[in-house]
Write a protein that holds these residues in place. Sequence first.
Motif, PDB file in Angstrom:
ATOM      1  N   THR A   6       0.828  -1.212   0.000  1.00  0.00           N
ATOM      2  CA  THR A   6       0.000   0.000   0.000  1.00  0.00           C
ATOM      3  C   THR A   6       0.856   1.253   0.000  1.00  0.00           C
ATOM      4  N   ILE A  28      -5.856  -2.284  -2.458  1.00  0.00           N
ATOM      5  CA  ILE A  28      -4.817  -3.311  -2.411  1.00  0.00           C
ATOM      6  C   ILE A  28      -5.356  -4.593  -1.780  1.00  0.00           C
ATOM      7  N   THR A  39      -0.145  -3.673   6.909  1.00  0.00           N
ATOM      8  CA  THR A  39      -0.227  -2.847   5.707  1.00  0.00           C
ATOM      9  C   THR A  39       0.942  -1.881   5.743  1.00  0.00           C
ATOM     10  N   MET A  97      -6.439   3.233  -0.499  1.00  0.00           N
ATOM     11  CA  MET A  97      -5.323   2.366  -0.855  1.00  0.00           C
ATOM     12  C   MET A  97      -5.465   1.000  -0.203  1.00  0.00           C
ATOM     13  N   GLU A  98      -5.807   1.011   1.101  1.00  0.00           N
ATOM     14  CA  GLU A  98      -5.983  -0.261   1.811  1.00  0.00           C
ATOM     15  C   GLU A  98      -7.032  -1.110   1.130  1.00  0.00           C
TER      16      GLU A  98
END
Lengths: 191, 399, 478
Positions: free
Chosen positions: B208, C326, C261, C322-323
Amino acid sequence: MGLVPAMFPEGEYFGLLAEYDSPKALFHACEQVRDAGYRKWDAHSPFPIHGIESAMGLRRSRLPYVTLVCGLTGAIGGMALQLWANAIGYPMVISGKPFFNWQPYVPITFELGVLLAALSTVVGMFAFNKLPMHFHPLFGADRFEKVTDDGFFISVEAWDPKFDAAATERLLTSTGATRIQLVKRREGAAS
Amino acid sequence: MSHAPAVAIDSSQYSGRAFARLTGIGAALGVVGLGAALALSGDTQQFYFSWLVAYLYFLSIALGGLFFVLILTVTRAGWGVALRRVVENVMATLPIFALLFVPIWLGRHELYEWTRPEVAAHSPILQGKSPYLNEGFFFARAIFYFVVWSGFATYFSTQSQKQDENGDERISARLRGLAPVGIMLFALTTTFATIDWLMCLEPEWYSTMFGVYFFSGSVVAILSVTLLLVNFAYAQGALRGVVTVEHLQDVAKLLFGFTIFWAYIAFSQYFLIWYANIPEETIYYMKRQVGSWKSAGMFLAFGHFLVPFFFLMPRAVKRRSGLLVAIATWLLMMHFLDLHWCVMPVLHHDGIQLGATDVAAFCAVGGVFLAALGWVSSRRALVPLRDPRLPESLSFENV
Amino acid sequence: MMEIADNVSHEPVSGRAPLILGDPDFRSITEAVARPAESPTPLVWWLLFLPALGMLGILGISVGWLVWEGIGVWGLNQPVGWAFDITNFVFWIGIGHAGTLISAVLFLFRQKWRTSINRAAEAMTIFAVMCALLFPGIHIGRPWLAYWMAPLPNQMSTWPGFRSPLLWDFFAVSTYGTVSALFWYIGLIPDLATMRDRAKTQARRYAYGFFALGWRGSARNWQHYETAYLILAGLATPLVLSVHSIVSMDFAVAQLPGWHTTIFPPYFVAGAIFSGFAMVVTLMVITRKALGLENIVTLFHFDRMARIMLVTGSIVGYAYSMEFFIAWFSQNPYEQFTFINRAFGPYWWAYWTMISCNVLSPQVFWFKKARTSMVIHFIVSIFINIGMWFERFTIIVTSLHRDFLPSSWGMFYPTMWDFGLLIGSFGLFFTMFLLFVRFLPVVAAAEVKSVLPAANPHASDEHVAPALAGHLAPKGAY
């Protein structure tokens, strides 16, 4: 330093204290006192005045070197402590990682570096400023309490080689001081 | 609404003619590089990989320029106005990156294994990703990125140039209002472009943080390029007394800060993957610790962080343009190593193999970039002459 | 200088709006800032202090009962070994970060408007860190052994596990607390000297005077002081980034989906600044009104704080996307499940509270009317803090309660003692802040004076730039 009365050379008087009514007046007065060759003198204001260090001819503070040295000491010491403690002092296998690795030790290394850098900066600043100094002759002067409000002053100490009660007073008057007073040395508590 | 008066700077100091030389140098370099690259393109995979590294390198600089201009605008910064035009010129080269992208599109089967049907057929993971990883969407996204980047870059630089002529303060207000939108779109497009073009070289890996990582490198790059361009202008007799040591010190402070930021981001990503030790993530770093890749990686940590950190710390260094040119050049070399270390282990599994194709591709892309930069710069003043904050910037002094 | 009634409705394109309204002189700044601490206690203060004290009492009882009975009084279980305790810890540390950002980072970026709010924000940081440190201290089960976390040579020949993020927390938060306290105190010294010099009673003079260390405004002292301030600002900036990054590593170094993450460090830092600014806004909306400081903490300041909340809130939103992306992109079924469970599982209400409070509510700040409205600021800042509390709760509890093995799944239900500690921590925070407001200068008077136009020794002298001849010096420029 500390609560002990300030250590100044012997003499009945501390020096002359001149008052000004604006930062601009103080700034230009400082330039003149600097150019006249005085060394043991100071300006006083309720807030730092931009550029006054060069108006007074002061050298840059050496504090950053103190910070750098102590910060590096803290960081290197922190890394060394961790490496020794977890690899030699009491080795433990944690999630299969090797005894000697640097990666997990980075956070604490960084923190200890910053901690020592910050502590040394504060202690160093106090040392360079000779603080705490609770008893200072200027606290006995007239109207000096305005220095933390809206007053601007120049003090010239009596043991400066160029100090002469009359000549120095004439110089200060010519710089535009609104009030000049001779400040006595006083042992003991500020009034 | 009022119009800012023209500030009386000597015209020799701001004439874009100073940069005209770059156009010629760039064009020559580009032609030579392209020729050499094509001559060496027998090994097509090496050609495309080298082109990708060179492309991402110069793209990161141009994108960094876009970011820097948008930030200066949105923060209403006073100090940076004097050098903003130089940065705008860098950002104004963004449109040509659409053209320079063509070899990457042509070489997509060699670069990106997910585009090869036989690879995707055997991988359930790639099949699962196919709503995103398919050629049509990949192409459409690329178009979108170029439209957004070129759109903002061109609009901001032409409006700024227009203000040179009429000093219209409404232009500043308008750009100020548009800049936040630009930053948001910049963040999204840069992130996904990084994912598409860089992260998907290894389509089964993910992080990320990756977009932020590329971004941090590009800011270091643009700040270094700014220092070099200003000094280039000085050497041509321009910008003297306009962009002063005060401005350079501020750029150097930002460079110091963003070098630390890059190291923080790079370490965060590495460390979290190292600590959890999950094979599908660690494969990325395992590949980059084989043979000479390991020493290249360590050299990167040392050269991209420790060296500039200690070098840029003293105030005195930040005020000497010769020293700043040195560290800027060094950091630009490190930035290349960074991108090389990210891309090339996919092709060269055993170690770093810098070759003629890398140099040729670098010259080709770099030459075109420089030519465009020279062409754009020579057509306009080197300073935003009637920006309302220019007087504030010109008289700026560090404490 | 521009004579305008406020400093925000028209933003100049050249020159700068005045930061302090009413064209004050230095004396009026001293008066405005020192007077509240010298006046008799107003009723409003008691009306706020007594409930705060009550909540502090709840804290005392909750902590006492916890230490006596053990962690079982909380709702923790297997698999949810962390819930309110760590949520509160991260929540309070996060709030503290705004103070350091305002003091240090805005200082490095030469944002002079920070001088009106930095004292209160730094105080808030220290109190927030106190509240935060409480939780790791009491959640370890045997709090009387908390000193085992320090590397002290002992008869067992053991050493702390330096490879654990929980130990990095210990060092990071202690360093952060120490440096913040030092930074706050150093900033206070000139203002304590002001209070000392205005003191009407011997007791007050000695109290303020002792801590003022004999400060006399000497320019030589100011020089070292300013250098120290700059160094501390330069140290505090990476420190604040590192502290919340290390806190995020409590989660990110694990292998748990939703926790592991790589973007966590900067994401947590942005979130911390976001919630911290919201708390500063909540406190300052009330404080400026109660103490009559509206000309010093002006609408311009709130406008800027709103923008910062918008920026950091957007970074948080970026991290959420984004988390999410992804998680899908990784094709990892555990990651994908975690995110679906967050939005639609048993704790969906926590997740959607988080999204609406963190992503949606700050969007009002795109509008200038909202940025300059005290009512909207107060409401939105509280929503943001609610949202940020729920963000940590969501991250911690949803990843723990359902991870890899369905047979290990469970639920967490808070007990009254969980709530007792949460409410109690607010009690500690507000009690300390109210005491600060009562006895100490809430605004950094010396710093505010230094950014007034009258403080510039070159005021109305034109500084002529090298390249120019006859340019116009912008009025009111800083």
